[in-house]
Design an enzyme around this catalytic site. Sequence first.
Site, PDB file in Angstrom:
ATOM      1  N   HIS A 232      47.774 126.334  83.938  1.00  0.00           N
ATOM      2  CA  HIS A 232      46.749 126.473  84.980  1.00  0.00           C
ATOM      3  C   HIS A 232      46.187 125.118  85.447  1.00  0.00           C
ATOM      4  O   HIS A 232      46.223 124.792  86.623  1.00  0.00           O
ATOM      5  CB  HIS A 232      45.589 127.330  84.454  1.00  0.00           C
ATOM      6  N   ASP A 233      45.637 124.351  84.519  1.00  0.00           N
ATOM      7  CA  ASP A 233      44.839 123.184  84.894  1.00  0.00           C
ATOM      8  C   ASP A 233      45.610 122.053  85.570  1.00  0.00           C
ATOM      9  O   ASP A 233      45.078 121.424  86.501  1.00  0.00           O
ATOM     10  CB  ASP A 233      44.086 122.664  83.656  1.00  0.00           C
TER      11      ASP A 233
END
Length: 306
Positions: A232-233
């Site tokens: 995600h990040d």
Amino acid sequence: MESMIVDCDPGVDDAIAIILAHDLAILKGVTTVSGNVPIEATTRNALQVIALLDADIQVCKGAARPLKNPPVHSNHVHGTDGLGGAGLLKNTRSPSHVDAVDFLLETPTRDDWIVAIGPLTNLAQAIERDPTWVSRIKGISIMGGSTGYGNVTSAAEFNIYSDPEAAARVFECGARIRMCGLNLTHQFQVTEVFLRALAQAEGDLAQFAEPMLRFLLGRMEELTGRRSAALHDPCAVLAATHPQLFEFENLSVRIELAGTLTRGMTVCDQRTTRRRDFPNTEVAQSIDVGKAMPLLLNTLCKNERK
Ligand code: RIB
Ligand code: CA
């Protein structure tokens, strides 16, 4: 080259994002917030990554709890230490004496992105203390929310769900906002193939990342039945450094605060009529994985430091 401050809650994918930011951008600082694990652990983990990078970069400790909610954690995904065991490695570094909100208010210029990859508590407190702050940064690149389903509830994604009041303040603040929600980040998946490439690399970044991602892959297999993990990040870092790899749509994004089933939902107005609400966010709808994933692999397989 873009410059940025990363506000994070390491977290396995946060750790990868910090390494990516250090390689692809000018990383001016790291601020930490309670999220995947409590603030002491997210701060220790961020220091761990900065020590691994042997970088002269401040890590500034931030909020220990959300504005209203009790703290929410994700140890079941990231492990007790928050880095799949890598957080337990010895680390002699200490956080800056400057706290996260002061650092966020005092450091950035109009050229700097704030890459927010945890709950948005620190950013909301900065905006509350000085609403003019938003005119002194380039923009905010957020990993959070979704144009569709959530992950903590059917409607809400973890970073927004953890502190919906903070998220509402950020999305209403008037800054340039890019959002990488789950609809985007689930396109950016690592599997055994990626881990095997890391295992063949000899550098200490790859040696740090491989076991940590292997841990994450195992947890995701237990949770979903599929041996695959969305990173995600790192998407929020790439949305700032390589926007050409994304398709963005300008949408109105508002945060649900009252819904019994939907509290913490990012309500994205995707109506095709002229009646849709005024856009406040560049919402990432797709990523060129064929170009983005080799960028990440190249960073993690590097031997030399910047
Ligand atoms: O929902 C995914 C987000 O929550 C990521 O930022 C992950 O690190 C967790 O904080
Ligand atoms: Ca995170």
